[in-house]
Design a protein around this motif. Structure first.
Motif, PDB file in Angstrom:
ATOM      1  N   GLN A   1       7.850 -75.271  12.826  1.00 55.21           N
ATOM      2  CA  GLN A   1       9.192 -74.910  12.381  1.00 55.21           C
ATOM      3  C   GLN A   1       9.501 -73.456  12.712  1.00 55.21           C
ATOM      4  O   GLN A   1      10.604 -73.134  13.139  1.00 55.21           O
ATOM      5  CB  GLN A   1       9.265 -75.085  10.873  1.00 55.21           C
TER       6      GLN A   1
ATOM      7  N   ASP B   1      13.427 -83.707  11.101  1.00 59.72           N
ATOM      8  CA  ASP B   1      14.533 -82.778  10.883  1.00 59.72           C
ATOM      9  C   ASP B   1      15.504 -83.375   9.853  1.00 59.72           C
ATOM     10  O   ASP B   1      15.790 -84.571   9.904  1.00 59.72           O
ATOM     11  CB  ASP B   1      15.250 -82.572  12.211  1.00 59.72           C
TER      12      ASP B   1
ATOM     13  N   GLN C   1       7.831 -71.852   2.106  1.00 58.78           N
ATOM     14  CA  GLN C   1       7.150 -71.342   3.295  1.00 58.78           C
ATOM     15  C   GLN C   1       6.286 -70.139   2.963  1.00 58.78           C
ATOM     16  O   GLN C   1       6.317 -69.122   3.650  1.00 58.78           O
ATOM     17  CB  GLN C   1       8.167 -71.007   4.368  1.00 58.78           C
TER      18      GLN C   1
ATOM     19  N   ARG D   1      11.734 -81.973  17.404  1.00 56.17           N
ATOM     20  CA  ARG D   1      10.961 -81.869  16.182  1.00 56.17           C
ATOM     21  C   ARG D   1      10.256 -83.188  15.874  1.00 56.17           C
ATOM     22  O   ARG D   1       9.116 -83.206  15.425  1.00 56.17           O
ATOM     23  CB  ARG D   1      11.882 -81.483  15.029  1.00 56.17           C
TER      24      ARG D   1
ATOM     25  N   ASP E   1      12.558 -72.418  14.973  1.00 59.06           N
ATOM     26  CA  ASP E   1      13.621 -71.605  14.391  1.00 59.06           C
ATOM     27  C   ASP E   1      13.776 -70.253  15.067  1.00 59.06           C
ATOM     28  O   ASP E   1      14.865 -69.693  15.091  1.00 59.06           O
ATOM     29  CB  ASP E   1      13.362 -71.400  12.887  1.00 59.06           C
TER      30      ASP E   1
ATOM     31  N   VAL F   1       7.866 -81.628   5.213  1.00 61.94           N
ATOM     32  CA  VAL F   1       7.271 -81.382   6.521  1.00 61.94           C
ATOM     33  C   VAL F   1       7.468 -82.593   7.426  1.00 61.94           C
ATOM     34  O   VAL F   1       6.693 -82.831   8.335  1.00 61.94           O
ATOM     35  CB  VAL F   1       5.766 -81.036   6.416  1.00 61.94           C
TER      36      VAL F   1
ATOM     37  N   VAL G   1       3.069 -78.330  10.774  1.00 59.00           N
ATOM     38  CA  VAL G   1       4.525 -78.500  10.860  1.00 59.00           C
ATOM     39  C   VAL G   1       5.239 -77.198  10.498  1.00 59.00           C
ATOM     40  O   VAL G   1       6.235 -76.827  11.126  1.00 59.00           O
ATOM     41  CB  VAL G   1       4.988 -79.653   9.951  1.00 59.00           C
ATOM     42  N   LEU G   2       4.719 -76.487   9.503  1.00 60.38           N
ATOM     43  CA  LEU G   2       5.329 -75.202   9.129  1.00 60.38           C
ATOM     44  C   LEU G   2       5.338 -74.259  10.324  1.00 60.38           C
ATOM     45  O   LEU G   2       6.334 -73.589  10.600  1.00 60.38           O
ATOM     46  CB  LEU G   2       4.547 -74.555   7.984  1.00 60.38           C
TER      47      LEU G   2
END
Lengths: 446, 325
Positions: free
Chosen positions: A282, A387, B288, A302, A286, A384, A278-279
């Motif tokens: 993202q 949205d 992150q 998402r 982004d 995670v 998921v990171l």
């Protein structure tokens, strides 16, 4: 036309699932041996009441899946411009709930805000008091009339719902043989009637930090939960079915490769694997803000990506089961006969092996559903999940969690999210148990 | 036995290499280090110089797989894959974004994680097995049905609810233990009590039901009928025969998770503010910090594979028919 329909990615997948479900149901209806276990499910009172609850949730979810954008007032150039806000049929039906937002928190059935504000009174003095709500109970003069009004409205609504429910049961009396269903249907309609009649003038479950009605948020969360629970199977199912059956049937190097893939995937703790994936998703989303027309489209993509990630990380268990079953089946005489007749491997797999592992697939899928709905809340907490702008049980809990420390406590948003989730998951669990009992050949029925 | 172990460890290597390649692909190929830099520095108004600097600080300014500029073995070693991914095999995880050594951080945080996870695991195991045995003993009676119904309801409740509800009830309303935090030595007990209790309660539903299924399956075997025919009491049959034979399926599910106890629990630790590996992971996800997440993924799979090997060894302890060779 004053609106254009919008089909988001998740909507398309839901329609695909719905179509697949209808085709499967028609196929099952035509085949007596497939209908038999379902008839056993239909005879169980618990299962049918759970199904009623699930059907209610699904209806809400489906209404929330029909999206559109309304046209804005005509501009001078005469060109039609559509609002960037994507609405659903459910939003339209709950228009008052959606638009009647207060300033901030208010308790269920409250007439006043939950926080003091500086107000100028008639004498021109500035006093700190709890201001009246703009919408909640606005028809009442003061607090003292509230109890009587709530009782009256609740009773009228409940009575209306009860009558409608009894009428419905009477109309369908030939099909509704189960006594539990004959009780459950009026009970459900009574509840709906009561809530509907009260929600028209009160915030039945209170409002949240930005003044949104919690009942509205809870109803909107249902779609997200259902999508996570069902769309994920679109990924899990083909992977687990084809790879599992192929590994068991072909053995040899095919088996080795497939076993290696699922051992690697399953050896990573699932939360960590999902978090990592998921990171990365993202980062992709982004760094490409130009891909999305509306913020709803971004949140939606998402959600779909989350479903795919959940699917890619959770097919291994089912795959292992199917491999084992295929290993057993391939030694049976009828498969060997098919091989002797020169039937192609592909045909043996699709005609002779897959239909005989379908009960395992079905049991696994209904069992996974509730786990996925619960997982959504946890993943959103971990950061995670879906949205943050998407309404879901997870984001509701996440937002309300910070209010635990408040004095006095804001409990209603948490209670609503957990309550709705409990009803959905409990119904799903009970239904899954009934399906397992009806389909599992290992359980002897005497 | 030793030969078997060595062989098993060699079998584990390809799987770890697979995990390593997978994380490498996830973290460096799906999104290039440039993407990550841009994301961390803010999407707009980011200069190429800033990206270069960010990559240099973290050692991401090398080619991914093959460094053609270097000579000799440096062609292989002066790459991101070698320095960031392959180095994990010797548990060299590099540095987190805050500049701390990840390996040292992991070593320091295992203690608190274990302080919560180990008691939860042990007390939970005993509680679930006893509850399941009780239901099996009263099979078919109202007690059994009520027990199963309770299990289904308990397993339908979100894990978050147990934590939030437990914290509210025990800490906020009754003021028995602090809401969150962690202490050293004997002081830790105050902080450990509630997380352990909540951990045990939240697992009752699914685990007890699972153990009950195992016991019921065992109870329908022929040896149980023989034991009853000999005139043994139901209690004796259950405890000396059924429980012993049910050990194999129980061990299959239980031993695997023992090494993973070191990793702690993401939810519990972050809610209770325990400085363990679970909260470390959550913090890294929220910040992150990709290198920490990568390290935890790798560590998690190493521990899982260790769990699988332990499971095999444990079979020899409870089942005399199993010999490892």
């Amino acid at each position: 036309m004053s609106f254009i329909p919008v089909i988001l990615w998740s909507d398309a997948l839901v329609f695909l699932l719905l179509a697949a479900g209808i085709i499967a149901a028609r196929y099952i209806r035509r085949h007596e041996h497939l209908r038999l276990p379902w008839r056993r499910v239909a005879q169980s009172g618990v299962a049918m009441v759970s199904l009623l609850v699930l059907a209610l949730f699904t209806t809400i979810g489906l209404l929330d899946t029909l999206h559109f954008r309304t046209a804005l007032p005509q501009s001078s150039s005469g060109e039609k411009i559509y609002s960037p806000e994507v609405l659903s049929v459910l939003d339209k039906g709950l228009e008052p709930l959606r638009t009647q937002t207060e300033k901030t928190y208010s308790a269920p059935f409250a007439l006043q805000l939950y926080a003091r504000e500086s107000v100028t009174d008639e004498a021109g003095q500035i006093v700190r008091e709890f201001p009246r709500l703009q919408y909640g109970g606005a028809h009442l003069a003061d607090e003292s009339q509230r109890t009587a009004d709530v009782l009256q409205r609740g009773l009228i609504g409940a009575l209306g719902g009860l009558i409608a429910g009894v009428l419905l049961v009477w109309l369908l009396r030939a099909r509704l043989q189960l006594r539990s269903l004959r009780v459950a249907v009026p009970a459900v309609t009574m509840l709906i009637g009561m809530v509907a009649s009260l929600a028209a003038v009160y915030h039945v479950l209170g409002t949240d930090k930005v003044g949104q009605d919690v009942l509205y948020l809870s109803l909107k969360s249902i779609r997200t939960g259902l999508i996570i629970g069902t769309v994920t199977t679109l990924v899990t199912l083909p992977l687990a079915l084809f790879l599992g059956v192929a590994a068991g049937y072909f053995r040899g190097w095919v088996d080795d490769v497939i076993q290696y893939i699922y051992t690697v995937l399953s050896s990573i703790p699932s939360v960590l694997l999902i978090a990592a994936a998921v990171l990365m998703m993202q980062v992709t989303i982004d760094t490409h803000p130009d891909w999305f027309e509306t913020s709803a489209a971004r949140a939606d993509l998402r959600l779909v990506a989350l479903c795919f990630i959940l699917g890619l990380t959770s097919w291994t268990g089912l795959c292992r089961l199917l491999r084992g079953e295929a290993l057993k089946l391939r030694e049976l005489e009828y498969i060997q006969a098919a091989q002797a007749f020169g039937v192609s491997s592909l045909r043996i797999l699709t005609r002779h092996i897959m239909p005989n592992v379908m009960h395992i697939v079905l049991i696994a899928l209904v069992m996974d559903f509730s786990a996925l709905v619960l997982a959504e809340a946890v993943l959103s907490y971990v950061g995670v999940g879906v949205d943050p702008s998407m309404i879901s049980f997870g984001t509701m809990i996440n937002a309300a969690r910070l209010e635990m420390g408040r004095e006095p406590m804001v409990w209603w948003a948490l209670a609503a999210a957990f309550g709705f989730m409990l009803i959905l998951v409990l119904a799903a669990n009970l239904f899954a148990d009934a399906v397992r009992d009806a389909f599992d050949p290992r359980l002897n029925r005497s | 036995m030793i030969a078997y172990l060595i062989r098993r460890i060699f079998y584990a290597l390809p799987i770890l290499i697979g995990v390593n390649l997978l994380t490498f692909a996830l973290f460096f190929v799906v999104n290039t280090p440039d993407d990550m830099a841009r994301m961390q520095l803010g999407i707009k108004r980011v200069t190429p110089e800033a990206i270069e600097k960010w990559k240099e600080q973290r050692g991401y300014d090398k080619p991914l797989l093959l460094n053609s500029a270097a000579s000799g073995t440096d062609k292989m070693t002066e790459t991101i894959f070698w320095q960031k991914s392959a180095s994990m095999f010797v548990f060299d995880f590099g540095y987190a974004d805050d500049g701390r050594n990840i390996s040292r951080e992991i070593a320091a945080r295992m203690g608190p994680s274990l302080a919560i996870a180990l008691p939860t695991f042990l007390i939970g195991l005993i509680a679930y097995v006893s509850f399941a045995l009780l239901m099996t003993l009263f099979r078919g009676t109202a007690l059994d049905i009520a027990g199963v119904a309770l299990c289904v309801v308990l397993m339908s409740i979100s894990g978050l609810f147990y934590i939030i509800g437990g914290q509210f009830l025990v800490s906020k309303l009754w003021h028995w233990v602090p809401i969150s935090g962690y202490g050293e030595g004997a002081d830790a007990l105050r902080f450990v009590l509630l997380p352990v209790l909540i951990g045990v309660v939240s697992g009752i539903g699914s685990s007890s039901r699972w153990y009950r299924t195992i016991f019921l399956e065992e109870r329908s075997r022929d040896y149980v009928r023989t034991a009853r025919a000999k005139g043994l009491s139901e209690l004796r049959v259950l405890f000396t025969h059924v429980l012993k034979n049910a050990m194999i399926p129980i061990l299959t599910g239980v031993v695997v998770v023992i090494p993973l106890l070191f990793m702690g629990s993401l939810l519990t630790e972050s809610f209770f503010g325990i400085p363990g590996l679970g909260s470390y992971t959550i913090d890294a996800i929220n910040a992150q910090d990709f290198s920490v997440v990568r390290a935890m993924v790798f560590l998690g799979s190493v521990l899982y594979i260790a769990g699988l090997i332990l499971t095999d060894i444990s079979y020899t302890l409870v089942d005399p028919r199993v010999r490892l060779s």
